[in-house]
Design a protein around this motif. Structure first.
Motif, PDB file in Angstrom:
ATOM      1  N   TYR A   1      15.096 -48.706  -8.821  1.00 41.24           N
ATOM      2  CA  TYR A   1      13.581 -48.414  -8.666  1.00 41.24           C
ATOM      3  C   TYR A   1      13.405 -48.146  -7.047  1.00 41.24           C
ATOM      4  O   TYR A   1      12.856 -47.104  -6.824  1.00 41.24           O
ATOM      5  N   LEU A   2      13.981 -48.886  -6.250  1.00 46.40           N
ATOM      6  CA  LEU A   2      13.641 -48.861  -4.652  1.00 46.40           C
ATOM      7  C   LEU A   2      14.515 -47.525  -4.164  1.00 46.40           C
ATOM      8  O   LEU A   2      13.704 -46.614  -3.692  1.00 46.40           O
ATOM      9  N   VAL A   3      15.617 -47.378  -4.597  1.00 41.39           N
ATOM     10  CA  VAL A   3      16.547 -46.068  -4.235  1.00 41.39           C
ATOM     11  C   VAL A   3      15.727 -44.866  -4.477  1.00 41.39           C
ATOM     12  O   VAL A   3      15.631 -43.949  -3.998  1.00 41.39           O
TER      13      VAL A   3
ATOM     14  N   ASN B   1      16.045 -39.226  -9.779  1.00 42.88           N
ATOM     15  CA  ASN B   1      15.580 -38.608 -11.258  1.00 42.88           C
ATOM     16  C   ASN B   1      15.618 -39.625 -12.108  1.00 42.88           C
ATOM     17  O   ASN B   1      15.603 -39.351 -13.481  1.00 42.88           O
ATOM     18  N   LEU B   2      15.409 -40.713 -11.944  1.00 40.72           N
ATOM     19  CA  LEU B   2      15.354 -41.909 -13.035  1.00 40.72           C
ATOM     20  C   LEU B   2      14.388 -41.446 -14.077  1.00 40.72           C
ATOM     21  O   LEU B   2      14.461 -41.598 -15.172  1.00 40.72           O
ATOM     22  N   MET B   3      13.063 -41.445 -13.364  1.00 41.75           N
ATOM     23  CA  MET B   3      12.004 -41.311 -14.635  1.00 41.75           C
ATOM     24  C   MET B   3      11.936 -39.878 -15.059  1.00 41.75           C
ATOM     25  O   MET B   3      11.330 -39.678 -16.142  1.00 41.75           O
ATOM     26  N   GLU B   4      12.442 -38.926 -14.589  1.00 37.67           N
ATOM     27  CA  GLU B   4      12.696 -37.727 -14.802  1.00 37.67           C
ATOM     28  C   GLU B   4      13.659 -37.806 -16.083  1.00 37.67           C
ATOM     29  O   GLU B   4      13.018 -37.081 -17.178  1.00 37.67           O
ATOM     30  N   VAL B   5      14.724 -38.340 -16.147  1.00 35.71           N
ATOM     31  CA  VAL B   5      15.504 -38.585 -17.264  1.00 35.71           C
ATOM     32  C   VAL B   5      14.695 -39.017 -18.416  1.00 35.71           C
ATOM     33  O   VAL B   5      14.863 -38.926 -19.559  1.00 35.71           O
ATOM     34  N   TYR B   6      14.086 -40.211 -18.118  1.00 32.61           N
ATOM     35  CA  TYR B   6      13.435 -41.085 -18.881  1.00 32.61           C
ATOM     36  C   TYR B   6      12.335 -40.106 -19.912  1.00 32.61           C
ATOM     37  O   TYR B   6      12.284 -40.346 -21.091  1.00 32.61           O
TER      38      TYR B   6
ATOM     39  N   ALA C   1      19.917 -43.387 -20.377  1.00 33.69           N
ATOM     40  CA  ALA C   1      20.545 -44.286 -19.690  1.00 33.69           C
ATOM     41  C   ALA C   1      22.175 -43.457 -19.348  1.00 33.69           C
ATOM     42  O   ALA C   1      22.535 -43.417 -18.252  1.00 33.69           O
ATOM     43  N   ALA C   2      22.695 -42.887 -20.273  1.00 36.72           N
ATOM     44  CA  ALA C   2      23.962 -42.446 -20.235  1.00 36.72           C
ATOM     45  C   ALA C   2      23.926 -41.038 -19.377  1.00 36.72           C
ATOM     46  O   ALA C   2      24.730 -40.740 -18.496  1.00 36.72           O
TER      47      ALA C   2
ATOM     48  N   ILE D   1       5.142 -45.699  -9.711  1.00 38.50           N
ATOM     49  CA  ILE D   1       6.297 -44.937  -9.559  1.00 38.50           C
ATOM     50  C   ILE D   1       7.218 -44.765 -10.776  1.00 38.50           C
ATOM     51  O   ILE D   1       8.088 -44.308 -10.849  1.00 38.50           O
ATOM     52  N   SER D   2       6.676 -45.398 -11.651  1.00 39.77           N
ATOM     53  CA  SER D   2       7.498 -45.423 -12.996  1.00 39.77           C
ATOM     54  C   SER D   2       7.102 -44.303 -13.994  1.00 39.77           C
ATOM     55  O   SER D   2       7.815 -44.030 -15.091  1.00 39.77           O
ATOM     56  N   GLY D   3       6.020 -44.027 -14.113  1.00 39.64           N
ATOM     57  CA  GLY D   3       5.326 -42.759 -14.813  1.00 39.64           C
ATOM     58  C   GLY D   3       4.805 -43.603 -16.049  1.00 39.64           C
ATOM     59  O   GLY D   3       4.345 -42.789 -17.040  1.00 39.64           O
TER      60      GLY D   3
END
Length: 350
Positions: free
Chosen positions: A58-60, A340-345, A125-126, A18-20
């Motif tokens: 990560y879960l959310v 979109n955590l990993m999309e932003v990363y 992160a920002a 799930i993290s890319g």
């Protein structure tokens, strides 16, 4: 049937990282934990810990991402190893543990982020944090910008380690090794599905009837009836036309298919799915073959990395806060929407 297919699809998807991180299929589920403490930390590996907040980020993100595709009613459905919710939690735990181990391995190899990479992690992160609603932050245990920055930095260091270890792996893959062919197929299944989606093999009598059906179809092909029209009428596989390379299909299927010339039709081939008749459309698909070369190289890189990773994991001590993790449930607040955590990363670390 559609519901069972959907449950199977998400269960399979949860096996994927799930993290890319580029090491997903090699490394999932390689961490074995023991119990031993009860505080705000989900697990420790050596002196590196994962807080409840990190795990919930990560879960959310993973939960809401899957719900966009599969809906919100899939989490209590049973799979072959617990509910879909159980599978999601297991996948998240394995993924975060993997990142922590990779950070420890990076430290051992004296790999660290540059000032520029730290800056990119801060920017990522920002951007992600500014996009969170109050409901999102609450669902993630009141996550802070500092928490998100640490997540971005650890992800970046994990990927940097992977790139470092596989830096010299660039094998030459021949056309023959990567050759991809395209076939059409007519499958007559020799199983049904029970109420939980598990395969139930045909009885001998049912299997014999299926074979006779396949035999009649083959006779029609021999009589110059259109394979495509017969495929549209009789095929019970999910797809009629498929492309694959060596190792991509069941061995008996693959052997029969690779021995066909263009426009040749096989005899009846018995597979684990049923009786299949194969027609070769192309003995060499250049575009697919080139794509398969990339897949083969990636697989070899993961294997090289996985060997070093496994050897390192075996030396580590690990502790899981079972009571805390078991108490975690999926978020039911409809106002929570972060995915979109990993999309932003990936926007900052291409």
């Amino acid at each position: 049937m559609k519901r069972l297919t959907r449950i199977a699809a998400i269960a399979a998807a949860l096996m994927v990282s799930i993290s890319g991180c580029a090491t997903d299929s090699v490394l999932d589920r390689r961490i074995v934990f023991t119990t031993g403490f009860d505080d705000g930390v989900v697990f420790r590996i050596e002196d590196m810990s994962c807080t409840l907040t990190e795990a919930l980020v990560y879960l959310v993100n993973s939960q809401k991402g899957y719900e966009k595709t599969f809906g919100t009613d899939i989490w209590d459905k049973e799979t072959d190893s617990g509910t879909v919710e159980d599978r999601l939690k297991e996948s998240v735990l394995a993924k975060v543990a993997q990142i922590k181990v990779m950070n420890l391995l990076a430290l051992e190899n004296e790999i660290e982020l540059t000032e520029e990479e730290h800056d990119l992690a801060s920017q990522a992160a920002a951007e992600y944090y500014e996009g969170l609603s109050d409901a999102d932050k609450k669902a993630m245990n009141d996550v802070t910008l500092e928490d998100v920055t640490r997540i971005m930095e650890e992800q970046a260091l994990a990927n940097k380690l992977y790139d470092y270890i596989i830096r010299d792996i660039n094998p030459e893959i021949s056309d023959d090794e990567a050759r991809t062919i395209t076939v059409e197929q007519i499958l007559i299944k020799t199983y049904t599905l029970d109420g939980s989606g598990q395969k139930v093999p045909f009885s001998d009598r049912e299997k014999n009837a299926a074979y006779n059906r396949a035999r009649e179809i083959l006779k029609k092909i021999w009589a110059d009836e259109s394979f495509e029209e017969l495929m549209a009428q009789y095929n019970e596989a999910d797809e009629g036309t498929i492309s694959f390379g060596k190792g991509g299909m069941e061995s008996v299927y693959e052997t029969a298919a690779f021995n066909l010339g263009t426009d040749e039709v096989s005899d009846i081939v018995e597979t684990s799915e049923g009786y299949v008749i194969i027609k070769c459309i192309s003995t060499f698909n250049r575009e697919e073959t080139e794509a398969n070369k990339v897949k083969i190289v990636d697989k070899r890189k993961r294997e090289v990395f996985g060997a070093q990773y496994d050897a390192f994991v075996a030396t580590l001590t690990k502790q899981l806060n079972t009571k805390l993790w078991d108490s975690v449930t999926l978020n039911e607040d409809e106002q929570v929407s972060s995915t979109n955590l990993m999309e932003v990363y990936s926007k900052y670390f291409k």
